[in-house]
Design a protein around this motif. Sequence first.
Motif, mmCIF file in Angstrom:
data_model
loop_
_atom_site.group_PDB
_atom_site.id
_atom_site.type_symbol
_atom_site.label_atom_id
_atom_site.label_comp_id
_atom_site.label_asym_id
_atom_site.label_seq_id
_atom_site.Cartn_x
_atom_site.Cartn_y
_atom_site.Cartn_z
ATOM 1 N N ARG A 218 0.850 -1.192 0.000
ATOM 2 C CA ARG A 218 0.000 0.000 0.000
ATOM 3 C C ARG A 218 0.882 1.238 0.000
ATOM 4 N N LEU A 220 0.951 5.046 0.937
ATOM 5 C CA LEU A 220 0.252 6.031 1.764
ATOM 6 C C LEU A 220 0.914 7.390 1.571
ATOM 7 N N GLN A 279 5.633 10.211 0.839
ATOM 8 C CA GLN A 279 4.801 9.011 0.847
ATOM 9 C C GLN A 279 5.627 7.826 1.335
ATOM 10 N N GLU A 288 -5.606 -4.307 5.041
ATOM 11 C CA GLU A 288 -6.864 -3.556 5.060
ATOM 12 C C GLU A 288 -6.972 -2.771 6.365
ATOM 13 N N GLU A 291 -4.040 2.804 7.688
ATOM 14 C CA GLU A 291 -4.085 4.173 7.165
ATOM 15 C C GLU A 291 -3.205 5.067 8.012
ATOM 16 N N LEU A 292 -2.783 6.166 7.431
ATOM 17 C CA LEU A 292 -1.969 7.121 8.171
ATOM 18 C C LEU A 292 -2.758 7.731 9.330
#
Length: 293
Positions: A218, A220, A279, A288, A291-292
Motif C-alpha cells: 500500500r 500512503l 509518501q 486492510e 491508514e496514516l
Amino acid sequence: MIDVYLFSGFLGSGKTTLLKHMIGQVKAQGLKPAVFMNELGQTNFDSDSVDDGVPLKELLDGCICCSGSEKSEAQIQTLLAEETFDVLMIETTGAAHPVEALDAIFSPLFAERLNFKGIITVADSKRWLSRDELSPQIRSLFLEQIRHADLILANKMDLLTEGEQAKTIFELQSLNPAAQIIQTVHSKVPFKQLEKTTAKKSDDVVKAPVAKLNLDTRVLRFEAGVKRERFEEWLRTLPDTVYRIKGYVPLEGDKYPHAFQYAYGMAQWLPEYMKMQPQIVVIGEGLEGVELP
C-alpha cells in the motif's frame, strides 16, 4: 565475463544496505558496478540508494521470479546493450524465491556473458529466532531463501545476546550446511568475501514448493507534515503482519521529508537534503485498514 551476484533475503533484512556497501567497495577496486533492482510496489525508494553514474535498471510492481521474469530478462538485456560494466548486482524483492529468480540471469540471450558467482542471502537474525510467529507461507519463503544461499550474512547480530547469536548460527548451519555464514551488523562485509563465493551446481539445487504468498503493498501519501512522536505511536499500533515500511515522511518544522525505514518493529530516520515525494510504501499481509494517523 561479468560477475553477477544475486542478493536475496526477506523484507527488511538489510539487502539494500548491503548493496550500498558493495557499490562503494567495487568502485574502490577500480571496477564499474551495475545494479538491477526489483520491487513489489509501483515505487522503488531503494533506487535512491544507488550512486549517480551507476547503471541501474528496475522492475517495479512485480516479482523477478514469477510474472516479471520476462520483463527482468528484457531489462538485463537492455543494461548489457547500453552500458559497459564489470560487476552486476541484482537485488530481489523480499518476496522472491532465489532459485526462481535465477531464470532471468540464465537467459540464452546473454548467459554466456555472465559469470554467476552465487546467491547472497541476508538473514535477519532477530526475525529468525521468532520465525514460528510468521504465517506458514512467509515462514516457508524465509527458510527457502536461507536454504538455497551460497553465502549467508547473519545480519543484525548486535540485537542478540551471545547465547542467541550461537543458537542462530547453529540453526542456520543446520538448515544450510554448504553455505558459509558470516555474522554482520548493518550488512557490513568485505567485498572479497563475496568474490570467494562459488555458486552451487544447478543439479545440486532442489527447490521446495512455496505456496503463493498473500503479501500486499500500500502506498500512503502525506497531505501535510506530521509530528514524529505521533507517527511513532501509530507504528506501535500496526499489526505484526506489517513487515516493511519505507519512504519519505514529512515532519513538522523540517524543510524536507526524512528518509524512513521500518522493519520488525524498529524504525530508522535519516535526514534528506532535497525535496522528495512525501509518501511511504507498506508491505505485509492483511493491510486492510492500515491508514496514516
